[in-house]
Design an enzyme around this catalytic site. Structure first.
Site, PDB file in Angstrom:
ATOM      1  N   GLY A  38     -45.380 -24.204  32.249  1.00 62.05           N
ATOM      2  CA  GLY A  38     -44.655 -22.938  32.180  1.00 62.05           C
ATOM      3  C   GLY A  38     -45.150 -22.028  31.066  1.00 62.05           C
ATOM      4  CB  ALA A  75     -57.424 -12.281  34.068  1.00 57.99           C
ATOM      5  CG  HIS A 101     -51.479 -17.042  36.880  1.00 61.08           C
ATOM      6  ND1 HIS A 101     -51.265 -17.122  35.533  1.00 61.08           N
ATOM      7  CD2 HIS A 101     -51.529 -18.323  37.335  1.00 61.08           C
ATOM      8  CE1 HIS A 101     -51.188 -18.396  35.171  1.00 61.08           C
ATOM      9  NE2 HIS A 101     -51.348 -19.135  36.247  1.00 61.08           N
ATOM     10  NE  ARG A 158     -45.994 -16.199  36.576  1.00 61.34           N
ATOM     11  CZ  ARG A 158     -46.894 -17.185  36.569  1.00 61.34           C
ATOM     12  NH1 ARG A 158     -46.853 -18.138  37.468  1.00 61.34           N
ATOM     13  NH2 ARG A 158     -47.836 -17.213  35.656  1.00 61.34           N
ATOM     14  NE  ARG A 159     -51.351 -10.042  36.077  1.00 66.20           N
ATOM     15  CZ  ARG A 159     -52.300 -10.848  36.513  1.00 66.20           C
ATOM     16  NH1 ARG A 159     -52.276 -12.122  36.198  1.00 66.20           N
ATOM     17  NH2 ARG A 159     -53.273 -10.397  37.259  1.00 66.20           N
TER      18      ARG A 159
END
Length: 192
Positions: free
Chosen positions: A20, A40, A58, A61-62
């Site tokens: 997490g 990234a 990823h 989720r942003r």
């Protein structure tokens, strides 16, 4: 250690795989109140669908208003040239180290030092760095695995020494190591 400016902050979020770390770092970035630039370090690979899926998770989720900058190798330049008054979220330090694993020891030592210096000289920026704890298992049986583990471990330790806050994510819990622990002294061979 040169302190960051009062309006700058370095945060290290570390822990094992799938703990997490990234989610906690994203939460901290949202709480910063600053515009967020997601840095990234992963390189896309169309031949690896599982890796592409991880990157997509990823990305999905942003928040849509976050700017994403891909910096698989040029992390230091990306940090130093980012605009002031922003929050940079670097995900992840381990991937960046892996991308530069071919550097010889002298070049790597300079790269590592330049990263730490770039973080110490922040200009009204917050930087949240996600880093893997790769050395909690057995010693790798192959040289490149040992080199990666040692370089990442040393860099995480150095980053933890200059960070304002250090979080460990483990067992589904966030631990603020800055409040719970004491930093180790800097080894004599690393003092400037």
């Amino acid at each position: 250690m040169m302190p960051t400016s009062p309006s700058s902050r370095i945060v290290l979020v570390t822990g094992p795989t799938k703990s997490g770390k990234s989610e906690w770092a994203e939460t901290l970035a949202m709480q910063s109140g600053k515009s967020v630039i997601y840095i990234a370090t992963a390189q896309t690979n169309a031949d690896d669908p599982e890796w592409q899926q991880r990157i997509s998770q990823h990305r999905d989720r942003r928040p849509a208003d976050w700017l994403t900058v891909e910096a698989p190798e040029n992390l230091i330049e990306t940090i130093t040239t980012a605009p002031s008054s922003c929050c940079l979220l670097v995900d992840s330090l381990g991937t960046w180290v892996a991308n530069l694993l071919e550097q010889d020891s002298i070049t790597w030592a300079a790269t590592e030092q330049n990263l730490i210096l770039s973080l110490e000289r922040l200009d009204n920026k917050d930087v949240i760095v996600v880093a893997e704890e790769a050395a909690w298992g057995v010693v790798p049986a192959y040289a490149s695995g040992r080199l990666f583990r040692d370089r990442l471990g040393q860099l995480v330790r150095r980053l933890g020494a200059v960070a304002n806050s250090v979080y460990l994510i483990a067992g589904g819990h966030v631990l603020n190591l800055s409040l719970l622990g004491s930093p180790l002294p800097t080894p004599l061979n690393e003092k400037r």
